[in-house]
Motif scaffolding. Sequence first.
Motif, mmCIF file in Angstrom:
data_model
loop_
_atom_site.group_PDB
_atom_site.id
_atom_site.type_symbol
_atom_site.label_atom_id
_atom_site.label_comp_id
_atom_site.label_asym_id
_atom_site.label_seq_id
_atom_site.Cartn_x
_atom_site.Cartn_y
_atom_site.Cartn_z
ATOM 1 N N GLU A 77 50.323 17.968 41.533
ATOM 2 C CA GLU A 77 49.222 18.906 41.336
ATOM 3 C C GLU A 77 48.850 19.093 39.864
ATOM 4 O O GLU A 77 47.760 19.560 39.561
ATOM 5 N N MET A 78 49.752 18.749 38.952
ATOM 6 C CA MET A 78 49.480 18.973 37.531
ATOM 7 C C MET A 78 48.362 18.071 37.033
ATOM 8 O O MET A 78 47.492 18.500 36.281
ATOM 9 N N GLY A 79 48.377 16.800 37.473
ATOM 10 C CA GLY A 79 47.319 15.871 37.092
ATOM 11 C C GLY A 79 47.148 15.772 35.589
ATOM 12 O O GLY A 79 48.108 15.836 34.813
ATOM 13 N N LYS A 80 45.893 15.648 35.156
ATOM 14 C CA LYS A 80 45.588 15.547 33.728
ATOM 15 C C LYS A 80 45.311 16.911 33.101
ATOM 16 O O LYS A 80 45.246 17.036 31.881
ATOM 17 N N LYS A 81 45.148 17.917 33.951
ATOM 18 C CA LYS A 81 44.782 19.240 33.442
ATOM 19 C C LYS A 81 45.954 19.926 32.749
ATOM 20 O O LYS A 81 45.773 20.674 31.784
ATOM 21 N N PHE A 82 47.177 19.683 33.242
ATOM 22 C CA PHE A 82 48.360 20.322 32.674
ATOM 23 C C PHE A 82 49.380 19.254 32.283
ATOM 24 O O PHE A 82 49.529 18.252 32.978
ATOM 25 N N THR A 83 50.071 19.492 31.176
ATOM 26 C CA THR A 83 51.107 18.565 30.731
ATOM 27 C C THR A 83 52.455 19.275 30.727
ATOM 28 O O THR A 83 52.533 20.497 30.529
ATOM 29 N N ILE A 84 53.510 18.506 30.947
ATOM 30 C CA ILE A 84 54.858 19.073 30.984
ATOM 31 C C ILE A 84 55.222 19.690 29.635
ATOM 32 O O ILE A 84 55.803 20.782 29.564
ATOM 33 N N MET A 120 47.529 26.988 40.521
ATOM 34 C CA MET A 120 48.353 26.703 41.694
ATOM 35 C C MET A 120 48.088 27.721 42.814
ATOM 36 O O MET A 120 48.089 27.373 43.994
ATOM 37 N N GLU A 121 47.844 28.978 42.433
ATOM 38 C CA GLU A 121 47.498 30.001 43.427
ATOM 39 C C GLU A 121 46.159 29.679 44.075
ATOM 40 O O GLU A 121 45.984 29.843 45.285
ATOM 41 N N LYS A 122 45.223 29.218 43.269
ATOM 42 C CA LYS A 122 43.899 28.862 43.771
ATOM 43 C C LYS A 122 43.988 27.735 44.797
ATOM 44 O O LYS A 122 43.261 27.712 45.791
ATOM 45 N N ARG A 123 44.900 26.807 44.567
ATOM 46 C CA ARG A 123 45.073 25.675 45.490
ATOM 47 C C ARG A 123 45.945 26.037 46.689
ATOM 48 O O ARG A 123 46.126 25.221 47.588
ATOM 49 N N ASP A 124 46.505 27.246 46.681
ATOM 50 C CA ASP A 124 47.311 27.757 47.794
ATOM 51 C C ASP A 124 48.485 26.822 48.116
ATOM 52 O O ASP A 124 48.686 26.414 49.261
ATOM 53 N N ILE A 125 49.263 26.487 47.085
ATOM 54 C CA ILE A 125 50.388 25.557 47.281
ATOM 55 C C ILE A 125 51.715 26.166 46.819
ATOM 56 O O ILE A 125 52.669 25.437 46.538
ATOM 57 N N LEU A 126 51.781 27.485 46.748
ATOM 58 C CA LEU A 126 53.002 28.126 46.261
ATOM 59 C C LEU A 126 53.945 28.546 47.386
ATOM 60 O O LEU A 126 55.063 28.978 47.128
ATOM 61 N N SER A 150 63.048 20.958 37.582
ATOM 62 C CA SER A 150 62.877 21.176 39.023
ATOM 63 C C SER A 150 61.493 21.737 39.333
ATOM 64 O O SER A 150 60.865 21.369 40.332
ATOM 65 N N ILE A 151 61.001 22.625 38.461
ATOM 66 C CA ILE A 151 59.654 23.185 38.646
ATOM 67 C C ILE A 151 58.606 22.081 38.546
ATOM 68 O O ILE A 151 57.694 21.991 39.371
ATOM 69 N N THR A 152 58.733 21.233 37.530
ATOM 70 C CA THR A 152 57.748 20.152 37.367
ATOM 71 C C THR A 152 57.835 19.155 38.522
ATOM 72 O O THR A 152 56.829 18.552 38.899
ATOM 73 N N ALA A 153 59.033 18.992 39.104
ATOM 74 C CA ALA A 153 59.167 18.101 40.265
ATOM 75 C C ALA A 153 58.406 18.659 41.467
ATOM 76 O O ALA A 153 57.839 17.905 42.258
ATOM 77 N N LEU A 154 58.383 19.981 41.598
ATOM 78 C CA LEU A 154 57.657 20.614 42.703
ATOM 79 C C LEU A 154 56.147 20.468 42.557
ATOM 80 O O LEU A 154 55.423 20.417 43.548
#
Length: 339
Positions: A173-180, A203-209, A165-169
């Motif tokens: 935003e994860m893109g190539k920088k972060f992997t599941i 994610m905090e930097k992008r202000d999407i929380l 569910s977290i990865t669905a949210l």
Amino acid sequence: MTFANPWLLLLLVPFGLLYFFWREKKFIGYSSLCHVKEPHGFKRVVIRLFKPIFFGIIFFLIVAIARPQTRYYNEETALRGREIILSIDTSFSMTGTAIETIKKIVGDFIKKRTNDLVGITIFGTDAALIVMPTMETQLLEKSLERVQASQAGYQTSIGEGLFTSITALFEKEMGKKFTIKELRNSINKEYLADYAISFIKEMEKRDILKNKLIVLFTDGIYNIGISPDRPLRLLKRMGIKAYVVAVKASDVTGVDPEVAAQHIMELQEAVESTGGKYFHADNFDEVARFYDEIDRIEKDKIVIETVSKKKDLFIYPALASLFLLLTSIFIENFWIRVP
């Protein structure tokens, strides 16, 4: 600034040569009114502007048909709402009454979400994303109809359901920088590893929380997978609330009653640590309170779609050309007179 038809700007070359020859007066001779007495004062100045205005008309017209444009910019389609993931327990213990109770509550919940993005995940032995967060109510309802007990395996992995569910949210935003895989490994420890901390900071930097939450529909008893407190710890660190609507199991859970009670208590404590609450589905008043609780969560901006566009600017040189044309007509008809 760019041009949609830059090759048309080549027309400025012969135009520039024509202007140069006119300035140098290198034209073939022709009969004229040069011996006629010229007007004086302001009228003379206006008449002398006629030819520069003519060249200005042509110049701006060429620029206009070359279609000047801005560079690509992003245009967002957004609204104010919440982004919610509904995570449904489909293990064997949900067979019969339990899964039908969950589907009834989830179905009613979906109908109440007018401006919210809602997604659905399921979990059993494994976890799966069924619907990405969307406002398509019919898609959500059709997908919910197909949810069945044991669909993702017979056992219960609440932790995997929460993590999915977290990865669905945050999938976009994860893109190539972060992997599941790396994110899962970084939270499946006694502490949040540096990778998870880096993910949170990004994610905090992008202000999407803001305005995101997860609602878990389960009996609260798990017997496989990562411990639920680990993804819940990640949610707590990100400031995202998790809620549980607890349903009484329809069948055996395969877990000792004392251990099951301990699991339920631990899950309730971990959920409440995120700022969320634990509700019981067999209590109508508590289900009503659950709906009210979600409605009280503050709405925030949700970006539905981002489209890259270019803005046409041809209207400005076109208007300049039209203005000069009207000016030349005025000069020719009201100022230039042959005695």
